[in-house]
Write an enzyme that holds these catalytic residues in place. Structure first.
Site, mmCIF file in Angstrom:
data_model
loop_
_atom_site.group_PDB
_atom_site.id
_atom_site.type_symbol
_atom_site.label_atom_id
_atom_site.label_comp_id
_atom_site.label_asym_id
_atom_site.label_seq_id
_atom_site.Cartn_x
_atom_site.Cartn_y
_atom_site.Cartn_z
ATOM 1 N N THR A 173 -10.688 103.115 32.514
ATOM 2 C CA THR A 173 -9.458 102.911 33.291
ATOM 3 C C THR A 173 -8.239 103.595 32.655
ATOM 4 O OG1 THR A 173 -9.284 100.788 32.171
ATOM 5 C CG2 THR A 173 -10.149 100.761 34.402
ATOM 6 N N SER A 230 -0.092 100.980 30.197
ATOM 7 C CA SER A 230 -0.359 101.730 31.414
ATOM 8 C C SER A 230 -0.216 103.199 31.047
ATOM 9 C CB SER A 230 0.644 101.349 32.501
ATOM 10 O OG SER A 230 0.468 102.188 33.608
ATOM 11 N N ARG A 231 -1.320 103.941 31.161
ATOM 12 C CA ARG A 231 -1.287 105.313 30.630
ATOM 13 C C ARG A 231 -0.609 106.308 31.565
ATOM 14 N NH1 ARG A 231 -7.091 104.259 29.212
ATOM 15 N NH2 ARG A 231 -6.884 103.045 27.322
ATOM 16 N N VAL A 232 -0.631 106.035 32.840
ATOM 17 C CA VAL A 232 -0.045 107.020 33.759
ATOM 18 C C VAL A 232 1.076 106.444 34.619
ATOM 19 C CG1 VAL A 232 -2.074 108.500 33.901
ATOM 20 C CG2 VAL A 232 -1.853 106.606 35.487
#
Lengths: 131, 500
Positions: B337, B363-365
């Protein structure tokens, strides 16, 4: 290497063709299976062996299922029809199944032609539900 | 209303359309049946994932194609299937009905209705297994999914097309976050799909009732493979839900899909795999357990406008045992994810709800998709909270604190308070921006920590009633322009005068 039912069946078919089926051959074959702890594969091996032998002998096994037993004339007609259309010697097994109600069901190898009344009714029911 | 004549004429048409013809069908013979798994000989031309039909009318799903046998899972009642039965090859790959008619309905993983609201008419079918869109079809995430949860929208933002994992122990509020997110999509032009895998039927019924009560079923589909359903249906459920979502994705719409939960999905797959005699690996899961989830979650995407511009956002849920994030399935899904929201039992019982561990959540993006106004204030907030957490640990050992440390601790305590939120009470993004702005800029430093929640609630009311234009500007412009900031400052100061 894992010995698959196909390999066993081919070996058994070769032996039967060469030496003919005998109680000694059967006992020896079962002994090998037992030694390899593969007794439960026996029925599958025999089915496959039968298929291999039939193919080599240009035979075809056909099961004809009908609600009533077919008479001699019908059987002869059917046999003639199969021989002409497949160019193979048919081995016909006749079975009765009253639930078919009418018509006939023909099963050979991995294929089935369902021309029975119950089969048609099932198709009809499926069509009505779908549409 | 249909008259008897029209019914008769439609029946006549159906009957006349029926063409009975003799056809050769490929068949096999059942050699083993039990525990929802069937092994059959024959079926030499069977395809992977093909539907097989048994004599009792139930369907099977061909999963194992071996040298001379086919292993299949039964999709439904396995009772009545016995050794020697004939199994027919249908020639069809497993697919589910899709379309607008599914919206507002509760269906099983085969797309059959479970809500007693009558049949679902759909002439379109999508295959349950589909290769995810390739690189050229995708574009990076740039639009936000507003969850309505202050802690998430501010610090762990989710973008449309992102895959954000919700992970935590049992009873920590994982489903609550997903349901709140669905509730907050009202009027956001988003189709929501909630897939319940191995959940108690009572829990699912409660969720359906809650969504219905709030009018959220108008844009939601619920796919249920409950705890009483066979493992085959539990295994199928997320793929079915995804296929239903892909229909809307192909139409250029935005879709949010919740998989609740993938731990139970992995367990169902482990059961099937062991019964199909696939070799077990770590924790007895089969070797392709990673691919099971990666191929599902890869289907979440944000499409390039050239290809419709739709998006499919996935919120998978994983249940951990005693907070163990290093177990097999959690590590797998974390690595697949684009971030995770980690919930902790300790925080939950301390009354911090949603019980999000801000340090472990990421949250990476999503930050690329955050609205400008939120991005401007959230960065400061994250920094202040991180400093607060660090100072709070040291403050436990010393009694005398200097003024600036005390101020930072107080600010952190206030920020923690405003991130607490009740269930089913999503906050619109403009109000989130307003309250975070007020706290991070010191406007609430003179409000006692105990009064912060009351301050926030009354401030929300004040903003929506007395400053509706300002809120509308903030919502529409999505930016803290100089003018808006000035107006917001004035609104906060005015409110502080009336707040007692």
């Amino acid at each position: 290497m894992k010995t698959t039912p196909k390999i066993y069946a081919k070996a058994l078919a070769d032996l039967i063709e060469k030496n003919g089926a005998s109680p000694e051959l059967a006992a020896g074959f079962v002994r090998i299976l037992r030694k390899n702890h593969q007794e439960k594969l026996l029925s599958r091996i025999l089915d496959l062996c039968e298929k291999i032998l039939m193919e080599r002998r240009n035979e075809i096994k056909i099961a004809v299922i009908s609600p009533r037993e077919l008479n001699e004339k019908q059987m002869k007609n059917f046999e003639y029809f199969v021989r002409e259309s497949t160019k193979k010697n048919p081995i016909i097994m006749q079975k009765t199944d009253k639930s078919l109600r009418g018509g006939v069901k023909i099963i050979t190898n991995d294929y089935m032609i369902d021309e029975s009344i119950s089969g048609r009714l099932m198709d009809f029911a499926r069509h009505m539900v779908k549409s | 209303m249909e008259t008897s004549m029209s019914i008769i004429s439609s029946l006549k048409k159906q009957i006349s359309d029926f063409k009975a013809s003799a056809a050769t069908e490929q068949i096999g013979t059942v050699i083993e049946a039990g525990d929802g798994v069937v092994r059959a000989t024959g079926l030499a031309n069977a395809k992977s994932a093909e539907l097989l039909e048994f004599e009792n009318g139930t369907f099977g799903w061909a999963l194992n194609l071996e040298e001379d046998t086919v292993g299949a899972v039964v999709l439904g009642e396995a009772q009545g299937i016995k050794e020697g039965d004939i199994v027919k090859s249908s020639g069809r790959i497993l697919s589910v009905p899709v379309g607008d008619n599914l919206i507002g309905r509760v269906v099983n993983p085969l797309g059959q209705p479970m809500d007693g609201k009558g049949p679902i008419h759909s002439d379109k079918f999508y295959p349950v297994e589909k290769i995810a869109p390739g690189v050229i079809y995708r574009k990076s995430v740039d639009r936000p999914v507003q969850t309505g949860l202050r802690a998430i929208d501010a610090m762990i933002p989710i973008g449309r097309g992102q895959r954000e994992l919700i992970i935590g122990d049992r009873q920590t509020g994982k489903t609550a976050i997903a349901i709140d997110t669905i509730i907050n999509q009202k009027g956001e032009n988003m189709i929501c799909i909630y897939v319940a895998i191995g959940q108690k039927e009572s829990k699912t019924a409660k969720i359906v009732a809650e969504l219905e009560k709030r009018g959220c079923m108008d844009y939601t589909i619920i796919v249920v493979a409950g705890a009483s359903h066979p493992a085959s249906l539990q295994f199928l459920a997320p793929y079915s839900g995804c296929a239903m979502g892909e229909y809307f994705l192909d139409k250029g719409k935005d879709v949010l899909i919740v998989y609740d939960d993938l731990s139970k999905h992995a367990n169902a797959y482990r059961q099937i795999s062991l019964l199909l005699r696939r070799p077990p690996g770590r924790e007895a899961f089969p070797g392709d357990i990673f691919y099971l989830h990666s191929r599902l979650l890869e289907r979440a995407c944000c499409l390039d406008p050239k290809y419709g511009g739709g998006s499919l956002t996935a919120l998978p849920i994983i249940e951990t045992q005693a907070g163990d994030l290093s177990a097999y399935i959690p590590t797998n899904v974390i690595s697949i994810t684009d971030g995770q929201i980690f919930l902790e039992s300790d925080l939950f019982y301390k009354g911090i709800r949603p019980a999000i561990n801000v340090g472990l959540s990421v949250s990476r993006v999503g930050s690329a998709a955050q609205i400008k106004a939120m991005k401007k204030i959230a960065g400061k907030m994250r920094l202040e909270l991180a400093q607060y957490r660090e100072l709070a640990v040291f403050a436990q050992f010393g009694s005398d604190l200097d003024a600036s440390t005390k101020k930072q601790l107080d600010r952190g305590a206030r920020l923690t308070e405003i991130l607490k939120q009740d269930q089913y009470e999503p906050t619109p993004v403009e109000l989130q921006v307003a309250i975070i702005y007020a706290v991070t800029n010191g406007f609430t430093d003179d409000v006692p920590v105990d009064n912060i929640t009351r301050f926030m609630k009354e401030f929300f009311k004040y903003c929506t009633t007395s400053h509706s234009k300002l809120m509308k500007d903030l919502r529409d412009k999505k930016e803290l322009t100089e003018e808006i900031e000035k107006a917001l400052k004035r609104a906060i100061e005015d409110f502080k005068v009336v707040f007692k």
